[in-house]
Design a protein around this motif. Structure first.
Motif, PDB file in Angstrom:
ATOM      1  N   ASN A  40      -7.613   2.092 -10.366  1.00  0.00           N
ATOM      2  CA  ASN A  40      -7.520   3.135  -9.349  1.00  0.00           C
ATOM      3  C   ASN A  40      -6.074   3.437  -8.940  1.00  0.00           C
ATOM      4  O   ASN A  40      -5.840   4.044  -7.908  1.00  0.00           O
ATOM      5  N   ASN A  41      -5.105   2.998  -9.763  1.00  0.00           N
ATOM      6  CA  ASN A  41      -3.679   3.219  -9.515  1.00  0.00           C
ATOM      7  C   ASN A  41      -3.287   2.848  -8.086  1.00  0.00           C
ATOM      8  O   ASN A  41      -2.654   3.623  -7.369  1.00  0.00           O
TER       9      ASN A  41
ATOM     10  N   SER B 179       0.822  -1.214   0.000  1.00  0.00           N
ATOM     11  CA  SER B 179       0.000   0.000   0.000  1.00  0.00           C
ATOM     12  C   SER B 179       0.856   1.264   0.000  1.00  0.00           C
ATOM     13  O   SER B 179       0.400   2.343  -0.390  1.00  0.00           O
ATOM     14  N   PHE B 180       2.122   1.152   0.415  1.00  0.00           N
ATOM     15  CA  PHE B 180       3.037   2.285   0.408  1.00  0.00           C
ATOM     16  C   PHE B 180       3.237   2.828  -1.007  1.00  0.00           C
ATOM     17  O   PHE B 180       3.453   4.024  -1.199  1.00  0.00           O
ATOM     18  N   TYR B 181       3.168   1.921  -2.029  1.00  0.00           N
ATOM     19  CA  TYR B 181       3.414   2.305  -3.415  1.00  0.00           C
ATOM     20  C   TYR B 181       2.149   2.737  -4.151  1.00  0.00           C
ATOM     21  O   TYR B 181       2.203   3.051  -5.336  1.00  0.00           O
ATOM     22  N   SER B 182       1.002   2.767  -3.493  1.00  0.00           N
ATOM     23  CA  SER B 182      -0.238   3.211  -4.135  1.00  0.00           C
ATOM     24  C   SER B 182      -0.112   4.672  -4.533  1.00  0.00           C
ATOM     25  O   SER B 182       0.557   5.462  -3.866  1.00  0.00           O
ATOM     26  N   LYS B 183      -0.761   5.025  -5.629  1.00  0.00           N
ATOM     27  CA  LYS B 183      -0.755   6.385  -6.191  1.00  0.00           C
ATOM     28  C   LYS B 183       0.639   6.810  -6.633  1.00  0.00           C
ATOM     29  O   LYS B 183       0.890   7.979  -6.858  1.00  0.00           O
TER      30      LYS B 183
ATOM     31  N   CYS C 279       3.512  -7.869  -4.680  1.00  0.00           N
ATOM     32  CA  CYS C 279       2.544  -6.800  -4.917  1.00  0.00           C
ATOM     33  C   CYS C 279       1.871  -6.957  -6.262  1.00  0.00           C
ATOM     34  O   CYS C 279       2.433  -7.523  -7.207  1.00  0.00           O
ATOM     35  N   LEU C 280       0.676  -6.392  -6.353  1.00  0.00           N
ATOM     36  CA  LEU C 280      -0.151  -6.418  -7.554  1.00  0.00           C
ATOM     37  C   LEU C 280      -0.590  -4.988  -7.837  1.00  0.00           C
ATOM     38  O   LEU C 280      -1.083  -4.292  -6.939  1.00  0.00           O
ATOM     39  N   TRP C 281      -0.412  -4.523  -9.064  1.00  0.00           N
ATOM     40  CA  TRP C 281      -0.802  -3.161  -9.444  1.00  0.00           C
ATOM     41  C   TRP C 281      -2.136  -3.218 -10.165  1.00  0.00           C
ATOM     42  O   TRP C 281      -2.317  -3.998 -11.087  1.00  0.00           O
ATOM     43  N   CYS C 282      -3.058  -2.368  -9.737  1.00  0.00           N
ATOM     44  CA  CYS C 282      -4.366  -2.291 -10.365  1.00  0.00           C
ATOM     45  C   CYS C 282      -4.468  -0.942 -11.061  1.00  0.00           C
ATOM     46  O   CYS C 282      -4.368   0.120 -10.417  1.00  0.00           O
TER      47      CYS C 282
ATOM     48  N   CYS D  45       3.638   2.117 -11.394  1.00  0.00           N
ATOM     49  CA  CYS D  45       3.535   0.658 -11.498  1.00  0.00           C
ATOM     50  C   CYS D  45       4.902   0.004 -11.299  1.00  0.00           C
ATOM     51  O   CYS D  45       5.020  -1.034 -10.663  1.00  0.00           O
ATOM     52  N   GLU D  46       5.952   0.616 -11.859  1.00  0.00           N
ATOM     53  CA  GLU D  46       7.293   0.041 -11.768  1.00  0.00           C
ATOM     54  C   GLU D  46       7.757  -0.070 -10.319  1.00  0.00           C
ATOM     55  O   GLU D  46       8.349  -1.075  -9.922  1.00  0.00           O
ATOM     56  N   GLU D  47       7.493   0.964  -9.523  1.00  0.00           N
ATOM     57  CA  GLU D  47       7.884   0.929  -8.117  1.00  0.00           C
ATOM     58  C   GLU D  47       7.117  -0.159  -7.374  1.00  0.00           C
ATOM     59  O   GLU D  47       7.679  -0.864  -6.533  1.00  0.00           O
ATOM     60  N   CYS D  48       5.828  -0.300  -7.691  1.00  0.00           N
ATOM     61  CA  CYS D  48       4.997  -1.302  -7.019  1.00  0.00           C
ATOM     62  C   CYS D  48       5.472  -2.715  -7.333  1.00  0.00           C
ATOM     63  O   CYS D  48       5.579  -3.555  -6.452  1.00  0.00           O
TER      64      CYS D  48
END
Length: 180
Positions: free
Chosen positions: A60-61, A38-42, A54-57, A45-48
């Motif tokens: 809602n970014n 959740s730290f990488y939300s918003k 982790c899974l990137w959606c 995608c590369e950081e996540c």
């Protein structure tokens, strides 16, 4: 000479595939310092996706923890067409399709290879058996001819001995000795 299992072409291919999988698995980069997804939300995608858990959606970014209890992430978490895992440029749906096609091709290749190897082994052994059978028949005929030749030589030799001692009878008249 008997063939060991390592000399079989299919075994060599399987060992090559296993060694490639082991080497590929060992050369993957380790995950960076563990921060919650959740730290990488918003962010990006590369950081996540630097963290493999982790899974990137893209809807809602958001960066989410991959739901490990289910094999595929449920649509309540993120739709498959919008989910990214492993690489940002490919969606999860395409990744699943591509992986299943590659796995199917590998399994088909291994099956074809094994069937081909078994067929080659069977046909070569059948050809070898036919050749051995032909040589056995030729050897048997040769021994039979040699045996007949030796028998004829013995008969000739015995007849010469009988003739020398006057024991040879006229074969045209088998009852000639009764006439004397």
């Amino acid at each position: 000479m008997e063939e060991t299992w390592l000399q079989h072409p299919c075994a060599r291919i399987l060992l090559l595939l296993l060694s490639l999988a082991v080497v590929y698995g060992q050369t993957s980069t380790p995950a960076p310092a563990h921060k919650p997804c959740s730290f990488y939300s918003k962010r990006s995608c590369e950081e996540c996706l630097k963290n493999v858990s982790c899974l990137w959606c893209t809807t809602n970014n958001s960066c989410l923890d991959y739901p490990v209890k289910t094999i595929l992430p449920p649509s309540s978490v993120c739709p498959l067409s919008d989910a990214r895992w492993g690489a940002c440029w490919i969606n999860f749906e395409a990744l699943i399709i591509a992986m299943s096609v590659v796995a199917g091709a590998i399994l088909l290749g291994i099956t074809i290879c094994c069937c081909y190897c078994c067929y080659c082994r069977k046909s070569s052994s059948a050809g070898r058996l036919e050749a051995e059978e032909e040589t056995l028949i030729l050897e048997r005929e040769k021994r039979k001819q040699e045996s007949l030749q030796r028998k004829n030589e013995r008969t000739i030799k015995h007849n010469e001995i009988r003739k020398k001692y006057g024991l040879l009878q006229d074969m045209d008249h088998p009852y000639s000795k009764f006439e004397e």
